[in-house]
Each structure stands twice: as C-alpha cells, then as structure tokens.
Design an enzyme around this catalytic site. Structure first.
Site, PDB file in Angstrom:
ATOM      1  N   LYS A   1       0.854  -1.191   0.000  1.00 17.37           N
ATOM      2  CA  LYS A   1       0.000   0.000   0.000  1.00 17.37           C
ATOM      3  C   LYS A   1       0.885   1.236   0.000  1.00 17.37           C
ATOM      4  O   LYS A   1       1.693   1.434   0.907  1.00 17.37           O
ATOM      5  CB  LYS A   1      -0.901  -0.016   1.233  1.00 17.37           C
ATOM      6  CG  LYS A   1      -1.808   1.194   1.327  1.00 17.37           C
ATOM      7  CD  LYS A   1      -2.813   1.041   2.447  1.00 17.37           C
ATOM      8  CE  LYS A   1      -3.688   2.274   2.571  1.00 17.37           C
ATOM      9  NZ  LYS A   1      -4.642   2.155   3.676  1.00 17.37           N
TER      10      LYS A   1
ATOM     11  N   LYS B   1      -2.299  -1.680  -3.758  1.00 15.76           N
ATOM     12  CA  LYS B   1      -3.139  -0.479  -3.733  1.00 15.76           C
ATOM     13  C   LYS B   1      -2.288   0.770  -3.799  1.00 15.76           C
ATOM     14  O   LYS B   1      -1.306   0.837  -3.065  1.00 15.76           O
ATOM     15  CB  LYS B   1      -3.931  -0.515  -2.429  1.00 15.76           C
ATOM     16  CG  LYS B   1      -4.807   0.663  -2.175  1.00 15.76           C
ATOM     17  CD  LYS B   1      -5.433   0.525  -0.822  1.00 15.76           C
ATOM     18  CE  LYS B   1      -6.151   1.833  -0.539  1.00 15.76           C
ATOM     19  NZ  LYS B   1      -6.518   1.963   0.823  1.00 15.76           N
TER      20      LYS B   1
HETATM   21  C1  PBG Z   1      -7.311   3.151   5.544  1.00 11.13           C
HETATM   22  C2  PBG Z   1      -7.739   3.105   4.119  1.00 11.13           C
HETATM   23  C3  PBG Z   1      -7.618   4.115   3.159  1.00 11.13           C
HETATM   24  C4  PBG Z   1      -8.179   3.605   1.991  1.00 11.13           C
HETATM   25  C5  PBG Z   1      -8.634   2.321   2.256  1.00 11.13           C
HETATM   26  N1  PBG Z   1      -8.344   2.019   3.569  1.00 11.13           N
HETATM   27  C6  PBG Z   1      -7.121   5.501   3.298  1.00 11.13           C
HETATM   28  C7  PBG Z   1      -5.682   5.766   3.522  1.00 11.13           C
HETATM   29  O1  PBG Z   1      -4.852   4.868   3.662  1.00 11.13           O
HETATM   30  O2  PBG Z   1      -5.334   6.943   3.601  1.00 11.13           O
HETATM   31  C8  PBG Z   1      -8.266   4.340   0.702  1.00 11.13           C
HETATM   32  C9  PBG Z   1      -9.281   3.795  -0.259  1.00 11.13           C
HETATM   33  C10 PBG Z   1      -9.592   4.699  -1.394  1.00 11.13           C
HETATM   34  O3  PBG Z   1      -8.975   5.764  -1.589  1.00 11.13           O
HETATM   35  O4  PBG Z   1     -10.518   4.344  -2.143  1.00 11.13           O
HETATM   36  N2  PBG Z   1      -8.359   2.752   6.403  1.00 11.13           N
END
Ligand code: PBG
Length: 324
Positions: free
Chosen positions: A197, A249
């Site tokens: 991520k 992601k």
């Molecule tokens: C954290 C989380 C995020 C997203 C999914 N889980 C936000 C982040 O890490 O800042 C982002 C998902 C998206 O942008 O569609 N709980």
C-alpha cells in the site's frame, strides 16, 4: 507481400470476444461501501459522483443488490459520528461501533451468499486521523497500534465478518491478527491483507468519504511510490505471516508492482482501484470528456490483465451490469 495479418483477429466483435486474453467476471469484483453512524438517508459523496455513504438500513439493500448482480464480495468501512472520535480510535474496536453494527446488518441480509470483508484500521476513528495511536513524539506507535488492530479484528469476527482487512501498514500486523483470531476461536475468519500500500494522493476522495481528520500524510508507514522491489518484501512478509489474500493499492498507477506480485504470490492477489482513480473517471465523464462505461471497463480490464484475481472498485455494481 504481407502474410501475417494481426488485424484479422480484430475484424468483428465476435472474433475479438473469442480471442480476448482477459475476461472480467463480476464474481471477481468487490464493492467497497461506507456506512455512516447516525445517518437517516444515504448521503452522496461530493468527490465520488455516484457513490453515497449508506445508513445501517440502506447498506442491507446495497448488499442485496450485490448478491443479485453476482458481485464477488462487499468491503465495509465505518464512518463514526464526529463526537465518537478519540485519540485511540476506540469506536473502531468497540463491539457496538458503527462498522461492527454494519457487518451484523449485512450478514443478517446475505448470510453466506456474499463474503463480508471489514476494513481493519483506525484512521476513520482517531481524532488526529492517523491509522494508529501516537507516541509521545507524535509518531505512529507500531506495536501499540497492532495490539488495537487485534482487538478490532476480533470484534469484527464476532460481528460476523468473513474476512478482516488490515490496511494500516504496521509491521507484523498480519501475524498478530492471525494469532489473535485463532486464540479467540476464529480460525475460519480470513485475512485480506493490504500488503502493498503506497502513500498515494489518489486516496483524496476517500478522506471525504470517511470524514477523516488527517492533517499531514502517512509517509512513515505507507510505501514510497518510488519503490518497486520493496513491494516484494511487503507481500512476501504478509504471505508468511498468514495472509489468505494479498492486495496491491492503488491499482492503475501500480500495474508493474501488481504484475510482479501476481507473478510469484502463492495466494490470491487483489488490487484496489481507489477513490481517486474512480473520481477521475467519474468527474471527466460528468463533463462529457470521457465515456464512463468504456473508461471503467478498460481500467478494470487492465488491472485484471496485469494479474489481479480480485478487483475492489466503486463501480462494481455498474460493471456487473455492463459485463452482462
Ligand atoms: C485506511 C484506508 C484508506 C483507503 C482504504 N483504507 C485511506 C488511507 O490509507 O489513507 C483508501 C481507499 C480509497 O482511496 O478508495 N483505512
């Protein structure tokens, strides 16, 4: 004289369909859904045209629609009332927190017909907006945060989640959650790990969707977009720690990373087409600058072509319709 004519295989829609190397199936799509506490009617999210926060009631209808559409799973996010946010994000692991109530409501609606995945993270629930608790110096405390993720995961399993989905990028989070779930008797509850991520600008609209209070960024725990090799370390650690599914992601700008991970992973690989990826298509389509259906279909096809077995996309319901 030209003898080899690749265009032959592109000459009719039926032939193109016959020779397509990638097929997207609704069964591999996961619909992310936001459920907000205290909401009386679905509330549209400005920066994500076509997506709304759902109520505890309306999420049941959405889940039912996902079953009818043949979608693969639903991923639930909780949005607490602003007053319920605190330093440690306690509304995220309270048994009666909004996400746990949403999980129970959806399970009551769909039973085992639709896998129910829960986001396991604290950023929606902390008053500072970080994904964990802060130490005296204001940095996110890895191990103290992991302890809370374990509590949160167990509470989600108890509410009925089929999978918990740690997304906070703390070191060791998957191993700790696996051990905690097992010790609590939840051996059958799986872990979809946000293994790879990146600290991405493409999460912008999500922050509005969950009412995040974050000031600053997440660069001390999420990955640097410059790094490709590091994804292998992150995904292999999560696999060894017990992740049942690993996720990359964002998706579209990380297809190289996704292809790498898909090339050697021994567990299914998911990719998340995040809020900003969705919003770019939706916003351009609203202005008539791009064809919504064609762009979404192409984007998700490309993500599957790169190696994703599973795709999280806010357009899952529409795609299921379009793919019919
Ligand atoms: C954290 C989380 C995020 C997203 C999914 N889980 C936000 C982040 O890490 O800042 C982002 C998902 C998206 O942008 O569609 N709980």
């Amino acid at each position: 004289m030209i003898t080899r004519r690749p265009r032959r295989l592109r000459s009719t829609a039926a032939i193109r369909r016959l020779v397509a190397e990638t097929r997207v199936d609704p069964a591999q799509l996961v619909l992310p859904v936001f459920v907000a506490d205290g909401l009386v009617a679905p509330r549209p999210i400005n920066s994500m045209p076509g997506v709304s926060q759902q109520t505890l009631d309306s999420v049941r209808a959405v889940a039912g629609a996902a079953v009818s559409a043949g979608i693969g799973a639903i991923m639930l996010f909780g949005v607490p009332e602003p007053d319920d946010k605190d330093e440690t994000g306690s509304a995220g692991y309270a048994a009666d927190g909004i996400l746990n109530r949403a999980i129970a409501a959806v399970r009551a609606e769909v039973g085992d017909d639709l896998p129910v995945l829960a986001d396991t993270c604290l950023d929606e629930y902390t008053d500072h907006g970080h994904c964990g608790v802060l130490d005296a110096g204001g940095a996110v405390d890895n191990d103290a945060t992991v302890d809370l993720y374990v509590r949160q995961a167990i509470s989600q399993a108890e509410a009925g989640a089929h999978f918990v989905s740690p997304s906070g990028m703390m070191d060791g989070q998957v191993a700790a959650i696996r051990a905690g779930l097992d010790a609590a008797g939840h051996q059958q509850v799986g872990i979809l790990a946000y293994a790879v991520k990146y600290a991405s600008a493409f999460y912008g609209p999500f922050r509005e969707a969950v009412g995040s209070a974050l000031v600053g960024d997440r660069r001390t725990y999420q990955q640097d977009p410059a790094n490709r090799r590091e994804a292998r370390l992150e995904a292999s650690l999560d696999e060894l720690e017990g992740a049942d599914i690993v996720m990359v992601k964002p998706a579209a700008h990380y297809l190289d990373v996704l292809a790498d991970v898909a090339g050697w992973s021994r567990v299914p690989v998911a990719a998340y087409q995040v809020s900003g990826e969705y919003a770019m298509i939706a916003a351009a389509a609203e202005r008539g600058w791009i064809d919504r259906r064609a762009a979404h279909t192409e984007a998700v096809t490309a993500i599957v072509r790169a190696g994703a077995d599973i795709v999280l996309t806010y357009a899952a319901l529409e795609l299921a319709e379009w793919l019919r």
